[in-house]
Scaffold this active site. Structure first.
Site, short mmCIF file in Angstrom:
data_model
loop_
_atom_site.label_atom_id
_atom_site.label_comp_id
_atom_site.label_asym_id
_atom_site.label_seq_id
_atom_site.Cartn_x
_atom_site.Cartn_y
_atom_site.Cartn_z
N ASN A 187 4.33 -5.59 -4.15
CA ASN A 187 4.48 -6.04 -2.77
C ASN A 187 3.84 -7.43 -2.61
O ASN A 187 3.26 -7.95 -3.58
CB ASN A 187 3.83 -5.00 -1.85
CG ASN A 187 2.33 -5.03 -2.00
OD1 ASN A 187 1.82 -5.23 -3.10
ND2 ASN A 187 1.62 -4.86 -0.92
N CYS B 173 1.08 -8.85 -1.43
CA CYS B 173 -0.31 -9.22 -1.80
C CYS B 173 -0.73 -8.68 -3.15
O CYS B 173 -1.90 -8.82 -3.56
CB CYS B 173 -1.25 -8.77 -0.69
SG CYS B 173 -0.78 -9.46 0.90
N GLU C 43 -1.06 -5.62 -4.48
CA GLU C 43 -1.80 -4.37 -4.72
C GLU C 43 -0.89 -3.17 -4.99
O GLU C 43 -1.39 -2.11 -5.37
CB GLU C 43 -2.72 -4.06 -3.53
CG GLU C 43 -2.04 -3.63 -2.23
CD GLU C 43 -1.60 -4.80 -1.36
OE1 GLU C 43 -1.52 -5.93 -1.87
OE2 GLU C 43 -1.32 -4.57 -0.17
N1 UDP Z 1 1.98 -7.45 5.05
C1 UDP Z 1 3.08 -8.14 5.55
N2 UDP Z 1 2.90 -9.17 6.44
C2 UDP Z 1 1.67 -9.55 6.87
C3 UDP Z 1 0.54 -8.86 6.35
C4 UDP Z 1 0.73 -7.82 5.46
O1 UDP Z 1 4.20 -7.84 5.19
O2 UDP Z 1 1.57 -10.49 7.69
C5 UDP Z 1 2.17 -6.33 4.08
C6 UDP Z 1 2.10 -6.78 2.64
O3 UDP Z 1 2.92 -5.94 1.84
C7 UDP Z 1 0.64 -6.57 2.30
C8 UDP Z 1 0.41 -5.24 3.01
O4 UDP Z 1 1.14 -5.39 4.23
O5 UDP Z 1 0.44 -6.53 0.92
C9 UDP Z 1 -1.01 -4.89 3.30
O6 UDP Z 1 -1.66 -5.97 3.93
P1 UDP Z 1 -2.97 -5.75 4.81
O7 UDP Z 1 -3.79 -4.69 4.17
O8 UDP Z 1 -3.61 -7.08 5.04
O9 UDP Z 1 -2.33 -5.20 6.17
P2 UDP Z 1 -2.97 -4.53 7.47
O10 UDP Z 1 -2.57 -3.10 7.45
O11 UDP Z 1 -4.44 -4.76 7.48
O12 UDP Z 1 -2.31 -5.25 8.62
#
Ligand code: UDP
Length: 569
Positions: free
Chosen positions: A269, A271, A273
């Site tokens: 994905n 980022c 992970e």
């Molecule tokens: N993600 C996305 N757009 C964003 C931020 C995150 O598509 O602006 C997706 C992406 O796959 C990333 C995952 O959400 O790897 C997890 O990101 P994060 O943990 O920062 O998300 P949160 O749940 O904190 O918003």
């Protein structure tokens, strides 16, 4: 409810339900109620009304107490008509015009629902190769990535969040050199993170200073040779320049592919992970370790942690059940493997509260202990769910079948960046060190407001060295290192991302990776004056310590780029 003003602002702006005029239809508590109810409903078939109400209450409490939060799309969309709850998707990109544009359309649908997409462009024929149907020549993966990028720009996710993409190209693709430097001025392909897909063969060739072969993506016939060390050096140079590309170790992703019969893992994905098979999605969730400490803040409350992991696994597994997937192919794959990604946030704050420096062996040892515990319990919880609700449908294609271990989920653990979740919970993000101990925020009437890391503020107040003036000074300097007003012991514990030497960043990533099924989101921060040798060392250390990939960022490298552009104009 213990939400900060900032958290409430973020939730009101993007997460809470609104009517067509933008008036709020729920408050933050209402959001947690809505999510808990929607996710608990998956248990209706397994319990009575009373049991269901109890599960719903458990889910609600866990979120409202900021002990566990599911990824943003679940908070935004659960119990609402869109109903798309996953953050991570991987889509295949076939080497046909139909395939490429099908993938762009599908990415647009996913972005609209708040998910991020990853793609491998490795199957696309090289620039300049023949196009049979037209007699023309192919324009190559990088030109198509620009089309994906433009589509992402246009969609902007319907106001929820910007589309995020991962673009991957194998190190043995003929266009690899163009890929490595395609973001060198950072004004191109802005909606993508890029990673070079590295193989074990390539790393061996680097080590022995040998040539390696570039392969035709279709026939797998060698078409050219490059010196591996020279290519590695250019990746290092580009990453040094502005943090792109990162690298991922493809063979490691596939070594841990628990359903190899279903296909090869080509991408993660956005980022990094979450490695996934084509058309697979994964929903993530993170435990706030800061709220898992015992009352005296002397250590972690492992009983509480165990209970939280068990509830979180049930929650995340339920998400798969009630999720509305944007495509039938994704629905089939994702319900088939039932991957979930449970991780942590607030790690650095927890270390500080326990009096441990992030850059210490004691912190690494605790990381090993905590994550192996979470991973063990998550696995047991998934096994318990399998007894109650059955194994994942593609179980027979998995390594678990061979081992005779019945699990409900093909994977259970992932360390997410928790960009927004950590803001909502008011803790440090993921497993990253603290970014700033304090920072100054300009408010409406031009006055300055100093925001202080709550754990540091607590330490400063109890150590009798708190003053607004000192907090402002810390915000300006960016570290408490060598600051006389701060006791030496406190200086050593409250290290920021830039105080931590790169090798400690990698060691911490490796410690969490040792006990994580999927991968770990981590940025290795380097100081502005770090050299390309420093970057090479980080890459090599990440490889040697079994990380699945690595991303670096050299302080100020992108800002400098913007300045340079300004000067030219
Ligand atoms: N993600 C996305 N757009 C964003 C931020 C995150 O598509 O602006 C997706 C992406 O796959 C990333 C995952 O959400 O790897 C997890 O990101 P994060 O943990 O920062 O998300 P949160 O749940 O904190 O918003």
């Amino acid at each position: 409810m213990k939400l900060s003003d900032n958290a409430v602002k973020v939730l009101e702006k993007r997460y809470l339900e609104k009517d067509e005029n933008g008036n709020l239809l729920e408050d933050c508590d209402g959001m947690f109620r809505r999510v808990a109810k929607a996710i608990a409903s998956a248990d209706a078939a397994y319990t009575d009304e009373k049991g269901l109400a109890a599960i719903e209450q458990e889910f609600y409490d866990m979120m409202a107490n900021l002990e566990f939060l599911p990824n943003s799309p679940t908070l935004m969309n659960a119990g609402r008509p869109l109903g798309q709850l996953s953050a991570c998707f991987v889509l295949p990109v076939e080497d046909t015009m139909e395939g490429i544009f099908e993938s762009i359309k599908n990415a647009a649908l996913i972005h609209k629902s708040g998910g991020g997409t990853g793609f491998s462009f490795s199957r696309l024929r090289a620039k300049g190769s023949a196009v049979n149907s037209t007699g023309g020549v192919a324009s190559g993966p990088i030109s198509f990535m620009k089309v994906f990028n433009a589509a992402t720009e246009a969609v902007k996710q319907g106001g929820t969040r910007r589309g995020a993409n991962m673009g991957i190209l194998r190190i043995d693709h003929p266009d690899i050199m163009e890929f490595i430097s395609c973001k060198s001025d950072n004004s191109e392909i802005t909606n993508f993170n890029l990673s070079v897909g590295i193989t074990e063969d390539f790393m061996k060739a680097v080590e022995h200073n040998l040539e390696y072969e570039l392969l035709d993506p279709k026939t797998k016939e060698p078409v050219a040779k490059l010196n591996a060390k020279e290519v590695f050096d250019i990746i290092v140079e580009m990453a040094w320049k502005n943090g792109e590309p990162g690298i991922i170790f493809l063979d490691r992703l596939n070594r841990d592919n628990v359903t190899p019969k279903l296909g090869e893992i080509e991408s993660t994905n956005p980022c990094g992970e979450q490695p996934l098979l084509p058309y697979e999605a994964c929903n993530l969730g993170s435990i706030n370790l800061y709220n898992m400490m015992d009352d005296s803040h002397k250590g972690l409350d492992f009983e509480k942690l165990e209970n939280t992991v068990r509830k979180a696994v049930r929650f995340l597994d339920n998400v798969i059940e009630v999720n509305k997937y944007p495509l039938p192919e994704i629905d089939k794959m994702t319900r088939g493997t039932r991957k979930i990604g449970l991780g942590v946030m607030g790690w650095a704050d927890t270390l500080c509260a326990l009096g441990l420096a992030y850059n210490s062996q004691a912190a690494i040892d605790l990381a090993d202990k905590v994550m192996s515990f979470i991973s063990d319990i998550a696995m047991k919880a998934s096994q318990n769910l399998a007894e109650l609700k059955g194994v994942f449908p593609f179980y027979e294609d998995s390594i678990y079948d061979q081992k005779g271990i019945k699990v409900r989920n093909a994977t259970t653990t992932t360390i997410a960046p928790t960009g927004t979740l950590s803001l909502i919970a008011g803790v440090s993000s993921g497993i990253e060190p603290i970014f700033a101990i304090s920072y100054i925020r300009n408010v409406m009437d031009n006055s300055e407001l100093v925001e202080v890391n709550p754990v540091f503020k607590g330490a400063a107040l109890s150590g009798n060295f708190y003053s607004e003036e000192l907090m402002k000074k810390i915000a300006r300097v960016g570290t408490v290192k060598n600051m006389n007003e701060v006791p030496v012991q406190v200086q050593e514990i409250f290290v920021t991302a830039h105080d931590v030497l790169p090798e400690w960043h990698v060691k911490m990533q490796a410690a969490f990776q040792r006990h994580t099924d999927n991968a770990v989101s981590k940025t290795v921060n380097l100081s502005h004056d770090a050299t390309t040798d420093d970057v090479r060392e980080v890459f090599t250390l990440a490889y040697k310590t079994q990380c699945k990939g690595v991303t670096i960022y050299r302080d100020g490298s992108r800002d400098l780029q913007v300045l340079n552009i300004g000067k030219v104009k």
